[in-house]
Structure formats: structure tokens, C-alpha cells
Design a protein around this motif. Structure first.
Motif, PDB file in Angstrom:
ATOM      1  N   ILE A 176       0.839  -1.200   0.000  1.00 40.91           N
ATOM      2  CA  ILE A 176       0.000   0.000   0.000  1.00 40.91           C
ATOM      3  C   ILE A 176       0.872   1.246   0.000  1.00 40.91           C
ATOM      4  O   ILE A 176       0.537   2.258  -0.626  1.00 40.91           O
ATOM      5  N   ASN A 177       2.011   1.144   0.645  1.00 32.99           N
ATOM      6  CA  ASN A 177       2.891   2.325   0.696  1.00 32.99           C
ATOM      7  C   ASN A 177       3.594   2.540  -0.638  1.00 32.99           C
ATOM      8  O   ASN A 177       3.998   3.654  -0.961  1.00 32.99           O
ATOM      9  N   ILE A 191       2.271   2.050  -3.658  1.00 37.05           N
ATOM     10  CA  ILE A 191       1.449   2.464  -4.802  1.00 37.05           C
ATOM     11  C   ILE A 191       1.158   3.961  -4.778  1.00 37.05           C
ATOM     12  O   ILE A 191       1.305   4.631  -3.763  1.00 37.05           O
ATOM     13  N   ASP A 192       0.746   4.433  -5.933  1.00 33.36           N
ATOM     14  CA  ASP A 192       0.353   5.825  -6.105  1.00 33.36           C
ATOM     15  C   ASP A 192      -1.067   5.971  -5.537  1.00 33.36           C
ATOM     16  O   ASP A 192      -1.981   5.281  -5.983  1.00 33.36           O
ATOM     17  N   PHE A 193      -1.239   6.879  -4.579  1.00 31.77           N
ATOM     18  CA  PHE A 193      -2.569   7.026  -3.963  1.00 31.77           C
ATOM     19  C   PHE A 193      -3.593   7.639  -4.930  1.00 31.77           C
ATOM     20  O   PHE A 193      -4.774   7.732  -4.590  1.00 31.77           O
TER      21      PHE A 193
END
Lengths: 293, 293
Positions: free
Chosen positions: B40-41, B43-45
């Protein structure tokens, strides 16, 4: 206690609330949540949950340049609690069992927790007070009462601002014994510092020390040597709040934990639902130590 | 749509469930949750939420060496839904508005979602069916009915196993038009694959293609060129499930999204509570495209 798997999403949820608390800028918020993900991934999952909070909130202060991120909240919580104080004192005075009611109210005050709770409304506090007045405690009340009566001295580990005003209700009833109140050594969410104890007027009643740590709990190894000595020598320890329970439940001392159950993990451990008013004795105390007290 | 801050703790919660699903070993579970935090950290939010799921579940298959982690669940879900099928068909036959009821039931089937939901009980499915029989849809039903009647051809994007049996109820009523059913290209949680569509008997009714992707949604750029061509050329697209909504809601096509609201983020976007049966038209369709259809 060590971190449970379920503590991790809960911690990330807390980080999202913290991000929104410190900034309205979506980019800053995202950066903060990324930091939280890194913090939680960097720690040892056998550490107690407050270790994650300590590292994250310390980092949050670095990012924002604000040492005490919840100062305004703490002041507001103290004010709110102080407004309630006269009526609560009156309730205790007319109570058939003042120590029991003061204990229940000290636990009710533990609702004021910005770690586990996001937005705390005055209605939440009123609800907790009503519960304190009406519902029994879960745990070892009779043992606690006897332990307080038998204690040579008491080390009282405070938890949150606001809550510390409620602690005063209980402390006023036990100061026939020497009571030392312990606050955090540096800002940790809305946990009480010396200034909060002073706001609650406790500096006029008892000795106040700080534990030298910025953890939202009591990580013994992280505390000052002065605190460690006082902790080791204490005859009876009253530890408020879930953070203190999470960090001290494995310590072999004569500790009574007073808190409201804030999450499913602790609810599962205690075997009682979220919201329960808990007063339990440390279960790891050895028979040798136990029989001495 | 892009990831919301609130998607992140929810994703971590999902990873905890997934970790428990694939292993009873606390060390393996912790390793998996750590992987989820890294995924999750990384990836592009600004990516849609299913991107995080895609990367995490792919990694989970690598760690465990199991390509299709939810195969047994999917088979069970198909069996369960097939048992309900005859009675649901009967309900549709006696209904004053068979297309409406079949659409509602197709949406009800979207309750079978191991991404958003942990443990799905038969009672959850029965409750969703009862809701489908009694509660109105939120959204653009009349427009949808007109669009189905006017469509030259229909591209039907499936979501989950089990749910795909409920999709059959709707597909049986619209196959006067050429309908192409699209399944995922590779395992993605309990999302339907070709085998699931075959279990539901849909291979005897319509053409089935896969989208070439293992995302629990439809990330167009990640799909096969064949799917991309079919998507671009489709006259009407019916997209099932929240994952397809999250990945396609910004696409300028004639898409109707049919799903049950699974989380607070989507509830906030739609303005309806979790559990609502939604049928909404893509809002980004341009007037030029719209007037042509």
C-alpha cells in the motif's frame, strides 16, 4: 502485551485521524499516512501497541514542527472536566460508597482518549459518567479496596488530559497514603503532562513526577531511571488507561489497571465488550510478591 | 476514482483477514501484513483502490505458492447460489416486473464479496435477497431499462463468484441483444473467472471473454488489448460490483454500475448508507457520446 494483528489496521485508522487533525492539505495527509505505514512496518510486532504510537506521533511532530500536537485539545478537555468537577464531587459526597463511586468516575474519565477515539463529544463523557453512576465495574473491586487500604504508598500512573481531573476525585480519597502521580515525560497524543496535572489542581495534593518518556503508555525501558526506581519500589501501582494496560500487563508488580475497554482486541482479552469499565489486577504478579503485599 | 485516505486502514484490515485465510501461523500472518503495508505504501494514492488489492493479492500468491487462494470459497459460493437459483427464477417468473426484480437480484448477489466482507454467512445472502425483493434501487432504473432496450449490444462485466449465478438471472432477460460476459483474466480474491461463469451455466447463454487482468476491478490499462477494443466499442456496459465502480467511474463510456455499497467511502460518494442497492449511470459520459446512444 504484544501487538495483535488487529492492532495494525486500527493504528492506521488512528494515523488517518491524526493526519486530518494536523492538516487540511490532502498531500500532507497522504504523506503522514505513508509515514504511519512505514512506522508500523518498522517496529517489532512483539512490542506493545503504544510503541507504534510513540514512533508515529514523534515523527508527526517532526514533520509538522509542532512539539505538542494536541495541546489545544488537552486544554479544552481539562476545562470541560473541571466544569463537571463540582457536581461529581457532590455525587461522591452523597454516595453510600464514596471510594467506589470515585473509582468508577476515574474510570469513566478514561473515555477522554484521542488515541482510540476520534472526535469526543460532551455527550460521550456524559454517557460515561451515567454508566459510572449506574453500572458495576468488571474486575477485582474488593481486592482493589483492600490493596488501597493496605498500601504503604501508591504510585498513580495517569493517562489522558481531562481524565486527570476525574483522577483527582479518586486521589482525594486515597491521600491518607503517600500518593505520587506520574505523567508522561513529553507530549504523547492527548496524554497528561505536568501542566495538565497542575490544571487539575493535583500539584497541591500530591507529588507529581514524569516518566521521562513520550510513549502513550508506560514502556519501562524507555522511562527515566528515576521513574524506573520509583516503579520498582512502589507498594501499590494504579495504572490508568488502556495504553498503560497494554504496556504493563506483563510486569510482575502489584498493579491495578483502571480503564474503559476501547477496542475489540482488549475486549477479547478481557472477555468483556467495548465500553466496559474495568478494574483488574495484574495477573503476572508472582505468589512471593503477592503474599508480601 | 482515486484512493481515499479511509481506503488505507480498510485495505490493511482486508490484508489481516487475508493473512488469516491463508495461514494459521502467526509468523506467516505477520509477514503477510507487513507485505500489505509495503504494497500500500508503494502504490500511487491517485490509483483506484483495486490497484492496491491487485498488487497485494499477487504478492500473497507468490508468498504462499498458491495461484488461486480463494478457489474453494468460490466453488462453495457458486454451489450456494446455484441452490438458490430455482426459487429465484420462480420469483422472477411471477413478478409483475421481471427485469426489475432480476436486476435487483443481480445486485443482491454482489453481497458475495470476500474483499470487502470477511466471513459471509448464508444469512447475509438471504438478507440481501429479501432486501432485493422488498426495497427499491437507488439510482437510474428507468434510464437503465431504456438503455437496455435501446442497446445494440451489451458488455457485462462480472464481479464475484457466486454473484455470477445471480447475474445469470438478469442476463437471461437481456439476451435478445448480443451480450458478452467479461470475467477476470486471472485469480483476484473471489472474483469470477471463466470456470465460475461456466459453473453458472453462462457459457451456454452468452459469449464469455476475460479481461486479461488480475485486478479486483477493471483497470483498463492493465487489461488485454482484445478487452480494451471490446470495451471501447461496446454500446452499453453493465459493470457489477464496487471494484468495477472504483476503477471505471471516471471512464467516458455508457456504463451502468450495479452494486451494493460496501464501505463508508462509497457510501459518502453516493450519499446512501452501506448496504444500499445501487444502479447508477456513469456521470462522466460526454453529451456527444450520450446523444448517440
Amino acid at each position: 502485551m504484544q501487538m495483535y494483528l488487529d492492532c495494525i489496521p486500527c493504528f492506521v485508522q488512528q494515523a488517518v485521524r491524526a493526519a486530518r487533525h494536523v492538516s487540511d492539505d490532502p498531500d500532507v495527509q497522504k504523506r503522514i499516512v505513508r509515514e504511519a505505514l512505514s512506522c508500523i512496518n518498522a517496529i517489532d510486532f512483539s512490542d506493545p501497541p503504544p510503541r507504534a504510537g510513540q514512533i508515529f506521533y514523534r515523527r508527526l511532530s517532526e514533520i509538522t514542527g509542532i512539539p505538542d500536537l494536541y495541546q489545544a485539545d488537552k486544554e479544552m478537555q481539562n476545562r470541560l472536566a473541571l466544569e463537571l468537577l463540582p457536581e461529581l464531587k457532590r455525587q461522591i459526597e452523597i454516595s453510600p460508597d464514596p471510594l467506589l463511586l470515585a473509582t468508577r468516575l476515574a474510570i469513566a474519565g478514561n473515555i477522554i482518549d484521542l488515541g482510540a477515539h476520534g472526535n469526543l463529544a460532551i455527550t460521550d463523557i456524559q454517557k460515561a459518567i451515567k454508566q459510572a453512576l449506574n453500572e458495576p465495574l468488571f474486575g477485582d473491586w474488593e481486592e482493589f479496596k483492600a490493596a488501597v487500604n493496605a498500601a504503604r504508598d501508591i504510585l498513580y500512573l495517569a493517562d489522558n488530559a481531562g481524565e486527570i481531573v476525574f483522577d483527582r476525585l479518586l486521589i482525594e480519597l486515597i491521600i491518607a497514603k503517600p500518593v505520587t502521580l506520574v505523567v508522561r515525560g513529553a507530549p504523547a497524543i492527548n496524554d497528561a503532562l505536568r501542566a495538565d496535572a497542575q490544571s487539575a489542581g493535583l500539584d497541591k495534593l500530591v507529588e507529581i513526577i514524569d516518566n521521562g518518556s513520550d510513549a502513550p503508555g508506560t514502556l519501562i525501558g524507555d522511562c527515566s531511571s528515576e521513574f524506573q526506581s520509583r516503579f520498582a519500589a512502589a507498594d501499590l501501582i494504579i495504572a490508568k488507561g488502556q495504553g498503560n494496560y497494554e504496556t504493563l500487563s506483563d510486569e510482575p508488580h502489584n498493579i491495578y489497571f483502571l480503564f474503559k475497554v476501547k477496542c475489540q482486541v482488549i475486549a477479547g482479552q478481557i472477555g468483556q465488550p467495548v465500553g466496559t469499565q474495568v478494574l483488574i489486577k495484574s495477573k503476572v504478579i508472582s505468589p512471593e510478591i503477592g503474599s508480601d503485599r
